[in-house]
Design a protein around this motif. Structure first.
Motif, mmCIF file in Angstrom:
data_model
loop_
_atom_site.group_PDB
_atom_site.id
_atom_site.type_symbol
_atom_site.label_atom_id
_atom_site.label_comp_id
_atom_site.label_asym_id
_atom_site.label_seq_id
_atom_site.Cartn_x
_atom_site.Cartn_y
_atom_site.Cartn_z
ATOM 1 N N THR A 206 0.836 -1.205 0.000
ATOM 2 C CA THR A 206 0.000 0.000 0.000
ATOM 3 C C THR A 206 0.867 1.249 0.000
ATOM 4 O O THR A 206 0.573 2.225 -0.702
ATOM 5 N N PHE A 207 1.957 1.232 0.776
ATOM 6 C CA PHE A 207 2.871 2.378 0.850
ATOM 7 C C PHE A 207 3.483 2.674 -0.515
ATOM 8 O O PHE A 207 3.488 3.815 -0.975
ATOM 9 N N ALA A 208 3.964 1.636 -1.189
ATOM 10 C CA ALA A 208 4.617 1.815 -2.486
ATOM 11 C C ALA A 208 3.627 2.276 -3.555
ATOM 12 O O ALA A 208 3.907 3.204 -4.331
ATOM 13 N N LEU A 209 2.454 1.650 -3.607
ATOM 14 C CA LEU A 209 1.449 2.010 -4.615
ATOM 15 C C LEU A 209 0.903 3.415 -4.383
ATOM 16 O O LEU A 209 0.674 4.163 -5.344
ATOM 17 N N THR A 210 0.701 3.775 -3.109
ATOM 18 C CA THR A 210 0.204 5.118 -2.797
ATOM 19 C C THR A 210 1.222 6.181 -3.187
ATOM 20 O O THR A 210 0.857 7.229 -3.746
#
Length: 323
Positions: A206-210
């Motif tokens: 989620t951190f990377a995609l966000t």
């Protein structure tokens, strides 16, 4: 040929040092974040153990909510009560994330997690972060066991769950080892690896995609700090929703009393723990302490991932200056 050989030897050693730095950076980021998140970890642990295997209304309620829990702990145990197990927690999160974030960063740098445009591929990131998280959890399991048991120890009038009575971390290691051997220190490892697999995958992916999505905005693209801040807050929310049932199970497995053979008195394993909690406490039992868990994970995720990005940038700038 001699010059080429010497150059390769030098650059190879240099690359090895840079790779090692990725692991150190992950550990430092998590240890620093732990100082801010540990009080909520203590409250979360107490709330998850409250009313263990009892239906609602059939047990004493010492902790009504996270704010009341904080008041009750401080009132009965002082400010030190909300920082129980801090030293162990810092070492634990440093070790686990040294492995977890170091492995993830290494795979990211080698291009295993991104497409030809440099954007994160969901399934690749999910698999890599799950593997990295489970690996870190395995190595950190003995410390997680001790941390949980230290955090659950409370003043008699507000005690919940089994009270192990450890006088400190080293005494806990010695007692467990003498009674149950080296395997005793890894009791509950299946629960924490499953917890980490779900939590790490949801958090890092989620951190990377966000961050990829936020970088489409010109203003945010220029601000690494703000991008990391927003992404870490959102990833902490998703992580909490996904991880809480597994976190409750992990806490229960670690804290339960064991018999002379080192076997759990209440739960025989992960599936048995899930089944008994759902049967006696319902779905709400799986989400005990969820607010405290978010208040723990949100700052921990925020500071950990924020420190991680800052330290990575500092490392990159240092390497660029040396070239």
């Amino acid at each position: 040929m001699l010059l080429i050989s010497s150059y390769n030897k030098y650059t190879g050693g240099h690359r090895q040092k840079i790779l090692s730095m990725d692991f150190v950076i992950g550990g430092l980021a998590a240890s620093g974040a732990c100082i801010f998140s540990n009080p909520f970890d203590v409250l979360k642990t107490r709330m998850q153990l409250q009313g263990e295997l009892r239906a609602k209304g059939e047990h004493s309620v010492h902790y009504r909510n996270v704010f009341h829990a904080a008041y009750v702990v401080v009132k009965n145990e002082g400010l030190r009560g909300v920082q129980k197990g801090l030293g162990v927690a810092m070492v634990l999160h440093g070790l686990r994330n040294c492995v977890r974030l170091g492995l993830y960063q290494t795979m990211e740098k080698k291009g295993f997690l991104t497409n030809s445009e440099g954007k994160t591929v969901f399934y690749k990131s999910a698999v890599a972060s799950a593997f990295a998280g489970a690996t870190g959890a395995f190595f950190g399991s003995p410390l997680f066991l001790i941390k949980t048991q230290l955090q659950s120890q409370a003043a008699k009038q507000i005690a919940v769950g089994h009270q192990h009575g450890h006088s400190g971390a080293l005494e806990a290691v010695r007692t467990i080892y003498l009674q149950h051997g080296i395997l005793g220190l890894w009791r509950g490892v299946n629960g924490t690896m499953l917890r980490a697999l779900v939590g790490s995958s949801s958090q890092l992916t989620t951190f990377a995609l966000t961050k990829d999505k936020l970088r489409e905005n010109e203003f945010l693209r220029q601000s690494t700090l703000l991008t990391s801040l927003i992404a870490s807050i959102f990833s902490g929310l998703i992580q909490t929703i996904m991880i809480n049932p597994f976190d409750v199970v992990s806490t229960r497995l670690y804290n339960q009393e064991v018999d002379a053979n080192g076997k759990g008195v209440l739960y025989s394993g992960v599936s048995d723990c899930f089944r008994k909690i759902f049967k006696t406490e319902g779905l709400s039992g799986m989400y005990k302490g969820v607010v405290a868990n978010y208040m723990r994970l949100a700052p921990h995720s925020l500071f950990c991932l924020l420190f991680w990005d800052i330290l990575k940038d500092l490392k990159k700038n240092y390497i660029d200056e040396r070239r």
